[in-house]
Design a protein around this motif. Structure first.
Motif, PDB file in Angstrom:
ATOM      1  N   ALA A  93      18.999   3.889  10.496  1.00  0.00           N
ATOM      2  CA  ALA A  93      19.090   3.449   9.095  1.00  0.00           C
ATOM      3  C   ALA A  93      18.518   2.044   8.876  1.00  0.00           C
ATOM      4  O   ALA A  93      17.769   1.830   7.916  1.00  0.00           O
ATOM      5  CB  ALA A  93      20.529   3.543   8.603  1.00  0.00           C
ATOM      6  N   ARG A 127      14.600   2.463   8.989  1.00  0.00           N
ATOM      7  CA  ARG A 127      13.975   3.638   8.368  1.00  0.00           C
ATOM      8  C   ARG A 127      12.816   3.256   7.443  1.00  0.00           C
ATOM      9  O   ARG A 127      11.763   3.884   7.487  1.00  0.00           O
ATOM     10  CB  ARG A 127      15.004   4.461   7.615  1.00  0.00           C
ATOM     11  N   ASP A 128      12.995   2.242   6.591  1.00  0.00           N
ATOM     12  CA  ASP A 128      11.909   1.834   5.692  1.00  0.00           C
ATOM     13  C   ASP A 128      10.693   1.349   6.470  1.00  0.00           C
ATOM     14  O   ASP A 128       9.554   1.622   6.096  1.00  0.00           O
ATOM     15  CB  ASP A 128      12.382   0.737   4.722  1.00  0.00           C
ATOM     16  N   ARG A 129      10.933   0.624   7.553  1.00  0.00           N
ATOM     17  CA  ARG A 129       9.817   0.139   8.370  1.00  0.00           C
ATOM     18  C   ARG A 129       9.136   1.285   9.098  1.00  0.00           C
ATOM     19  O   ARG A 129       7.935   1.247   9.337  1.00  0.00           O
ATOM     20  CB  ARG A 129      10.300  -0.923   9.359  1.00  0.00           C
ATOM     21  N   CYS A 182       6.819   5.506  16.122  1.00  0.00           N
ATOM     22  CA  CYS A 182       6.225   5.845  14.822  1.00  0.00           C
ATOM     23  C   CYS A 182       4.713   5.612  14.830  1.00  0.00           C
ATOM     24  O   CYS A 182       3.949   6.445  14.336  1.00  0.00           O
ATOM     25  CB  CYS A 182       6.868   5.024  13.705  1.00  0.00           C
ATOM     26  N   LEU A 189       8.766   4.350   7.867  1.00  0.00           N
ATOM     27  CA  LEU A 189       7.901   4.973   6.868  1.00  0.00           C
ATOM     28  C   LEU A 189       6.687   4.092   6.592  1.00  0.00           C
ATOM     29  O   LEU A 189       5.562   4.585   6.498  1.00  0.00           O
ATOM     30  CB  LEU A 189       8.674   5.248   5.578  1.00  0.00           C
ATOM     31  N   ALA A 190       6.908   2.784   6.483  1.00  0.00           N
ATOM     32  CA  ALA A 190       5.793   1.864   6.246  1.00  0.00           C
ATOM     33  C   ALA A 190       4.786   1.917   7.394  1.00  0.00           C
ATOM     34  O   ALA A 190       3.574   1.849   7.169  1.00  0.00           O
ATOM     35  CB  ALA A 190       6.317   0.438   6.068  1.00  0.00           C
ATOM     36  N   THR A 191       5.274   2.075   8.611  1.00  0.00           N
ATOM     37  CA  THR A 191       4.396   2.142   9.775  1.00  0.00           C
ATOM     38  C   THR A 191       3.454   3.331   9.680  1.00  0.00           C
ATOM     39  O   THR A 191       2.239   3.182   9.797  1.00  0.00           O
ATOM     40  CB  THR A 191       5.227   2.228  11.075  1.00  0.00           C
ATOM     41  N   TRP A 205       2.805   5.143   7.044  1.00  0.00           N
ATOM     42  CA  TRP A 205       2.025   5.098   5.809  1.00  0.00           C
ATOM     43  C   TRP A 205       0.809   4.187   5.952  1.00  0.00           C
ATOM     44  O   TRP A 205      -0.297   4.522   5.537  1.00  0.00           O
ATOM     45  CB  TRP A 205       2.877   4.642   4.629  1.00  0.00           C
ATOM     46  N   ARG A 206       0.987   3.028   6.555  1.00  0.00           N
ATOM     47  CA  ARG A 206      -0.127   2.085   6.708  1.00  0.00           C
ATOM     48  C   ARG A 206      -1.241   2.654   7.573  1.00  0.00           C
ATOM     49  O   ARG A 206      -2.399   2.301   7.406  1.00  0.00           O
ATOM     50  CB  ARG A 206       0.367   0.770   7.299  1.00  0.00           C
ATOM     51  N   HIS A 213      14.881  -0.948  18.094  1.00  0.00           N
ATOM     52  CA  HIS A 213      14.151  -0.793  16.828  1.00  0.00           C
ATOM     53  C   HIS A 213      12.647  -1.019  17.022  1.00  0.00           C
ATOM     54  O   HIS A 213      11.826  -0.359  16.387  1.00  0.00           O
ATOM     55  CB  HIS A 213      14.734  -1.695  15.746  1.00  0.00           C
ATOM     56  N   GLU A 218       4.570  11.869   6.063  1.00  0.00           N
ATOM     57  CA  GLU A 218       5.830  12.605   6.226  1.00  0.00           C
ATOM     58  C   GLU A 218       5.818  13.410   7.529  1.00  0.00           C
ATOM     59  O   GLU A 218       6.802  13.418   8.268  1.00  0.00           O
ATOM     60  CB  GLU A 218       6.043  13.534   5.036  1.00  0.00           C
TER      61      GLU A 218
END
Length: 185
Positions: free
Chosen positions: A12, A15-17, A64, A19-21, A23-24, A57, A33
């Motif tokens: 948790a 999680r945002d990092r 990722c 997705l950012a990883t 996505w970038r 982390h 996804e």
């Protein structure tokens, strides 16, 4: 981590990092996804290693990045899905031509990075795309910051001939002038 609830609590904070990883690197919602799902499966399978890692982390972010790079490698670069291209252009403030150039440049850069060794590609992605520190990269790779610097230097060295033309004002490493040629004789 004994069950999926423990895993969800564990990831948790990052999680945002995560997705950012992805996505970038991939710049497409479905691709990001898919890569994120693959990364979560890998984290689950390697949960004992992740949990016991000194920087769990950072290791998750490395997983990722690996998943995104693997997804990129598996994508067919010669086949352009028109609907994906239209989605990218619609989501961008760029003109259609500038959007195409940016997408082609990103594909070229990611293809070049995908050709590096796994540690070099992760180091390059984490440093230059995710803007992570040498210390964070070292924790993720399980090495020293000096080794990270070596991976980055070797990665840049291998990328230079492939991507050097993307930097128009880049100077050659040695500038030869008539004067310098006379002095070398």
């Amino acid at each position: 981590m004994d069950d999926k609830t423990d895993l969800a609590k564990f990831i948790a904070p990052v999680r945002d990092r995560m997705l950012a990883t992805v996505w970038r690197i991939l710049r497409h919602p479905q691709d990001a996804e898919d890569a994120l799902q693959n990364a979560l499966v890998t984290v689950w399978r390697r949960r004992a290693q992740v949990e016991s890692h000194p920087a769990p982390h950072a290791l998750i972010l490395r997983i990722c990045a690996d998943a995104a790079i693997d997804h990129f490698r598996s994508r067919r670069l010669n086949h352009v899905d028109v609907s994906q291209l239209e989605e990218r252009l619609a989501a961008s403030d760029l003109s259609p031509l500038d959007g195409l150039i940016k997408d082609e440049t990103l594909d070229l850069v990611m293809s070049a990075i995908a050709g590096l060794s796994p540690k070099q590609s992760v180091a390059i992605v984490m440093k230059y795309i995710l803007a992570e520190s040498h210390a964070t990269i070292a924790e993720a790779l399980g090495c020293t910051t000096e080794t990270v610097r070596e991976h980055l230097a070797r990665g840049r060295e291998r990328l230079a001939p492939l991507l050097g033309h993307l930097v128009p004002d880049r100077l050659p490493t040695k500038i030869t002038t008539p004067f310098s040629q006379e002095n070398e004789r």
